[in-house]
Design a protein around this motif. Structure first.
Motif, PDB file in Angstrom:
ATOM      1  N   SER A 114      20.314  -1.735  -7.325  1.00  0.00           N
ATOM      2  CA  SER A 114      20.558  -1.176  -5.997  1.00  0.00           C
ATOM      3  C   SER A 114      19.484  -0.142  -5.744  1.00  0.00           C
ATOM      4  O   SER A 114      19.191   0.685  -6.622  1.00  0.00           O
ATOM      5  N   ARG A 115      18.896  -0.194  -4.582  1.00  0.00           N
ATOM      6  CA  ARG A 115      17.793   0.712  -4.302  1.00  0.00           C
ATOM      7  C   ARG A 115      17.867   1.190  -2.863  1.00  0.00           C
ATOM      8  O   ARG A 115      18.430   0.526  -1.987  1.00  0.00           O
ATOM      9  N   ARG A 116      17.289   2.353  -2.634  1.00  0.00           N
ATOM     10  CA  ARG A 116      17.119   2.883  -1.303  1.00  0.00           C
ATOM     11  C   ARG A 116      15.618   3.056  -1.074  1.00  0.00           C
ATOM     12  O   ARG A 116      14.883   3.363  -2.020  1.00  0.00           O
ATOM     13  N   VAL A 117      15.218   2.901   0.167  1.00  0.00           N
ATOM     14  CA  VAL A 117      13.787   2.935   0.480  1.00  0.00           C
ATOM     15  C   VAL A 117      13.550   4.012   1.532  1.00  0.00           C
ATOM     16  O   VAL A 117      14.315   4.147   2.494  1.00  0.00           O
ATOM     17  N   ILE A 118      12.489   4.795   1.281  1.00  0.00           N
ATOM     18  CA  ILE A 118      12.080   5.834   2.237  1.00  0.00           C
ATOM     19  C   ILE A 118      10.598   5.609   2.531  1.00  0.00           C
ATOM     20  O   ILE A 118       9.759   5.583   1.620  1.00  0.00           O
ATOM     21  N   PHE A 119      10.290   5.425   3.818  1.00  0.00           N
ATOM     22  CA  PHE A 119       8.906   5.280   4.280  1.00  0.00           C
ATOM     23  C   PHE A 119       8.634   6.456   5.199  1.00  0.00           C
ATOM     24  O   PHE A 119       9.307   6.635   6.214  1.00  0.00           O
ATOM     25  N   PRO A 198      -2.575  -1.017   7.991  1.00  0.00           N
ATOM     26  CA  PRO A 198      -3.766  -1.194   8.841  1.00  0.00           C
ATOM     27  C   PRO A 198      -3.497  -0.687  10.263  1.00  0.00           C
ATOM     28  O   PRO A 198      -2.464  -1.002  10.858  1.00  0.00           O
ATOM     29  N   GLY A 199      -4.380   0.107  10.735  1.00  0.00           N
ATOM     30  CA  GLY A 199      -4.256   0.655  12.072  1.00  0.00           C
ATOM     31  C   GLY A 199      -3.506   1.948  12.131  1.00  0.00           C
ATOM     32  O   GLY A 199      -3.444   2.583  13.192  1.00  0.00           O
ATOM     33  N   ALA A 200      -2.866   2.366  11.005  1.00  0.00           N
ATOM     34  CA  ALA A 200      -2.093   3.614  11.008  1.00  0.00           C
ATOM     35  C   ALA A 200      -2.530   4.582   9.925  1.00  0.00           C
ATOM     36  O   ALA A 200      -2.437   5.800  10.085  1.00  0.00           O
ATOM     37  N   GLY A 201      -3.002   4.048   8.805  1.00  0.00           N
ATOM     38  CA  GLY A 201      -3.447   4.927   7.727  1.00  0.00           C
ATOM     39  C   GLY A 201      -2.608   4.754   6.465  1.00  0.00           C
ATOM     40  O   GLY A 201      -1.909   3.763   6.278  1.00  0.00           O
ATOM     41  N   VAL A 202      -2.697   5.782   5.574  1.00  0.00           N
ATOM     42  CA  VAL A 202      -1.993   5.761   4.275  1.00  0.00           C
ATOM     43  C   VAL A 202      -0.660   6.503   4.416  1.00  0.00           C
ATOM     44  O   VAL A 202      -0.621   7.655   4.841  1.00  0.00           O
ATOM     45  N   TYR A 203       0.430   5.809   4.026  1.00  0.00           N
ATOM     46  CA  TYR A 203       1.794   6.371   4.071  1.00  0.00           C
ATOM     47  C   TYR A 203       2.421   6.307   2.672  1.00  0.00           C
ATOM     48  O   TYR A 203       2.016   5.526   1.798  1.00  0.00           O
ATOM     49  N   ASP A 204       3.440   7.182   2.492  1.00  0.00           N
ATOM     50  CA  ASP A 204       4.165   7.212   1.217  1.00  0.00           C
ATOM     51  C   ASP A 204       5.354   6.270   1.279  1.00  0.00           C
ATOM     52  O   ASP A 204       6.079   6.210   2.299  1.00  0.00           O
ATOM     53  N   LEU A 205       5.557   5.573   0.152  1.00  0.00           N
ATOM     54  CA  LEU A 205       6.699   4.678   0.025  1.00  0.00           C
ATOM     55  C   LEU A 205       7.488   5.116  -1.221  1.00  0.00           C
ATOM     56  O   LEU A 205       6.954   5.106  -2.336  1.00  0.00           O
ATOM     57  N   TYR A 206       8.739   5.497  -1.006  1.00  0.00           N
ATOM     58  CA  TYR A 206       9.585   5.968  -2.104  1.00  0.00           C
ATOM     59  C   TYR A 206      10.757   5.024  -2.272  1.00  0.00           C
ATOM     60  O   TYR A 206      11.448   4.676  -1.284  1.00  0.00           O
ATOM     61  N   LEU A 207      10.981   4.631  -3.495  1.00  0.00           N
ATOM     62  CA  LEU A 207      12.125   3.789  -3.818  1.00  0.00           C
ATOM     63  C   LEU A 207      13.076   4.615  -4.699  1.00  0.00           C
ATOM     64  O   LEU A 207      12.663   5.174  -5.731  1.00  0.00           O
ATOM     65  N   VAL A 208      14.327   4.730  -4.284  1.00  0.00           N
ATOM     66  CA  VAL A 208      15.335   5.534  -4.958  1.00  0.00           C
ATOM     67  C   VAL A 208      16.361   4.597  -5.602  1.00  0.00           C
ATOM     68  O   VAL A 208      16.919   3.727  -4.915  1.00  0.00           O
ATOM     69  N   TYR A 209      16.555   4.772  -6.902  1.00  0.00           N
ATOM     70  CA  TYR A 209      17.475   3.921  -7.666  1.00  0.00           C
ATOM     71  C   TYR A 209      18.650   4.779  -8.176  1.00  0.00           C
ATOM     72  O   TYR A 209      18.542   5.430  -9.219  1.00  0.00           O
ATOM     73  N   PRO A 210      19.748   4.828  -7.413  1.00  0.00           N
ATOM     74  CA  PRO A 210      20.909   5.611  -7.880  1.00  0.00           C
ATOM     75  C   PRO A 210      21.444   5.056  -9.212  1.00  0.00           C
ATOM     76  O   PRO A 210      21.437   3.850  -9.450  1.00  0.00           O
TER      77      PRO A 210
END
Length: 582
Positions: A114-119, A198-210
């Motif tokens: 089970s995971r949660r995703v934060i962009f 592409p077209g927006a830049g570099v973003y952080d992607l966090y995956l949370v595993y309770p």
């Protein structure tokens, strides 16, 4: 306020009684001590081992969770980056829609995790600002340290253990509908990395595993450890009880048999079962009891023979002694008609017959004490009258020995007593004091209090050596065998005096120091049936506490103390025991 004080006092009283009960149980019960020590050791051991094993299991679950989360996050990042790289629509609306779809796709539970995703936008600059997208609780915050670690090393994943709100997602057609429920917080593994949009830049992607599953597992492990620990402690307590009982039961049986033996039940024996060490203990104890029984019977037979011999000899000697006395008196009365050597022999014969008759009388008195045939003729008597009569009788003897008798005591000292026996005690004490006074004065003091009357005889002569105060009441015992006697005593006077004092339920005590003299004190109860609380007179001159309070009956206490001025003396509290009579 008074009610509060009473309640507090009652609580303290109950607590004090409980503490005294616990202390008494701890001192008296081997069962309680062994079980308490075993249970305490079991609790400590269970706690230490349980904590160690629980920590090892928790660390193992944590390591497995981190490892699986990092592997899963690596693959999901690749999936998300693939979605972003395949996009050919750089406008904001299309990118927002792509981000939402990607986040939902990555968060979908297509496996056991089970995971949660934060962009969200990280610390790196972007060309086009996109909205933050996340699954799970909207209040999940990425720690600042995690953002800085991702920005500092964008080529590697960053992992951190965080605490996030507890959340149970609900899915409709494989898509989270945002109506998840949950309360409290839970630990989770957060894996962060960067993706290029592409077209927006570099973003952080966090995956949370309770770590819901791991928390449930640890809860089961904790419950199992708790139940197992309780069962283990109960088992240890039961085992300690059984083992202790196997050992304590024979010991208690031995104590019971010993008490019965001391009460006179000489046929009492311990039961013998088996062939182990406890059986050997019981066998040895029974053999000891048999030996003691034989010896006690032998001693009783010898004592009986001795008492019978003393009584018979004393009575049988009366008749020839009477005849000899008549002849000796006749010779003594006619000694003036004889030559000087014969006259001197008649005087010596008469004097020695007096001593022999005194010895015979004392032996008869001893035989009556041994046979338990002695009785009292109580009447109220002022002990000062007895002291005056005794001093008047011994005045001439004291003058011959250059000794002065000084009597002290103005207050009446009346008590029920047998006048003849008490007068005999005082005579023995005064005659002994004259014998050992070395010409110095003798103080005779009379005193009384609410429970006792007393008379003490204090001389300042040769005194008693250390330990002699414990033997001075033995039959035929003399402090200095080489010393010549002038009063013609039989050597039984103090022994008979002690028996007379005991017959009155009183005390007869002695104190002495070499070269400092000796003190003998007689204390009698002021009322029949009322025990003596304290003696009204001092025994030792430099320590009023010595001998003021008598120890329990049938006991002997001998002490050596140092009084002020570094003077060492011996004090004895003496009550004649039955065994001392033989």
């Amino acid at each position: 306020m008074s009610e509060l004080v009473l309640v507090t006092g009652a609580r303290r009283s109950r607590a004090g009684r409980a503490w005294r009960f616990v202390r008494r149980t701890w001192r008296r019960s081997i069962h309680a001590r062994v079980i308490t020590i075993t249970v305490t050791a079991g609790v400590l051991l269970t706690f230490v081992l349980g904590s160690y094993m629980y920590q090892r299991i928790a660390d193992g679950l944590m390591d497995n969770k981190v490892h699986s989360a990092e592997q899963d996050a690596l693959s999901k990042r690749a999936v998300a980056q693939g979605y972003f790289s395949a996009n050919d629509k750089p406008d904001r609306a299309s990118l927002e829609s792509l981000v939402r779809q990607t986040v939902q796709s990555v968060a979908s539970p297509g496996d056991d995790l089970s995971r949660r995703v934060i962009f969200e936008q990280g610390l790196a600059p972007v060309t086009q600002r996109l909205s933050k997208q996340s699954t799970g609780p909207k209040n999940t915050v990425v720690p600042k340290a995690m953002q800085e670690a991702v920005a500092k090393d964008p080529t590697h994943q960053q992992t951190q253990i965080v605490t996030v709100p507890r959340y149970v997602p609900r899915y409709i057609n494989g898509v989270e509908n945002g109506s998840g429920i949950g309360t409290g917080h839970i630990s989770a593994v957060m894996v962060g990395s960067q993706v290029v949009v592409p077209g927006a830049g570099v973003y952080d992607l966090y995956l949370v595993y309770p770590m819901d599953t791991e928390e449930e597992t640890l809860g089961i492990v904790k419950s199992a450890f708790a139940v197992g620990g309780i069962l283990l402690i109960l088992m240890l307590a039961s085992l300690a009880y059984l083992v202790t009982r196997l050992v304590v039961a024979p010991v208690r049986s031995a104590a019971h048999v010993a008490e019965r033996l001391s009460d006179g039940a000489l046929n009492e024996r311990m039961p013998v079962r088996g062939e182990d060490d406890l059986a050997r203990l019981a066998t040895s104890f029974n053999a000891m009891a048999d030996s003691l029984q034989r010896q006690i019977r032998q001693l009783e037979d010898l004592s009986t023979l001795q008492k019978r011999f003393t009584s018979d000899v004393s009575h049988e000697l009366r008749t020839p002694l009477t005849t000899i006395r008549m002849a000796a008196d006749m010779l003594h009365d006619r000694r003036a008609d004889f030559a000087e050597p014969v006259a001197r022999s008649a005087e010596l014969l008469n004097r020695e017959l007096d001593r022999f008759e005194t010895l015979l009388t004392d032996l008869l008195e001893i035989s009556r004490f041994d046979a338990g045939a002695s009785s009292l003729q109580d009447e109220p008597v002022d002990i000062r009258d007895i002291v005056r009569r005794v001093c008047d009788g011994y005045e001439s003897l004291a003058t011959r020995n250059h000794t002065r008798l000084r009597v002290h005591g103005r207050r009446p000292a009346v008590a029920p007593m047998d006048r003849r026996r008490v007068e005999r005690i005082v005579r023995n004490l005064v005659s002994n004091a004259i014998e050992h006074s070395e010409g110095r004065p003798i103080d005779i003091t009379v005193g009384s209090n609410s429970t006792a009357v007393a008379v003490s005889v204090r001389d300042y002569g040769v005194g008693l050596a250390p330990g002699d105060s414990a033997r001075v009441f033995n039959r035929f015992w003399r402090a200095d065998p080489a010393r010549a006697r002038t009063t013609g005593g039989s050597g039984l006077g103090l022994s008979i005096s002690l028996d007379d004092a005991r017959l009155h339920d009183g005390w007869l005590q002695a104190w002495g120091e070499p070269g400092q003299g000796a003190c003998f004190r007689l204390t009698l109860p002021a009322k029949t049936g009322v025990p003596i609380a304290r003696s009204p007179l001092n025994l030792a001159p430099d320590d009023s506490a010595v001998g003021r309070i008598m120890p329990q009956a049938d006991s002997l206490t001998i002490g050596t103390r140092t009084a002020p001025g570094s003077t060492t003396y011996a004090a004895a509290e003496i009550t004649r025991m039955e065994g001392d009579r033989s």
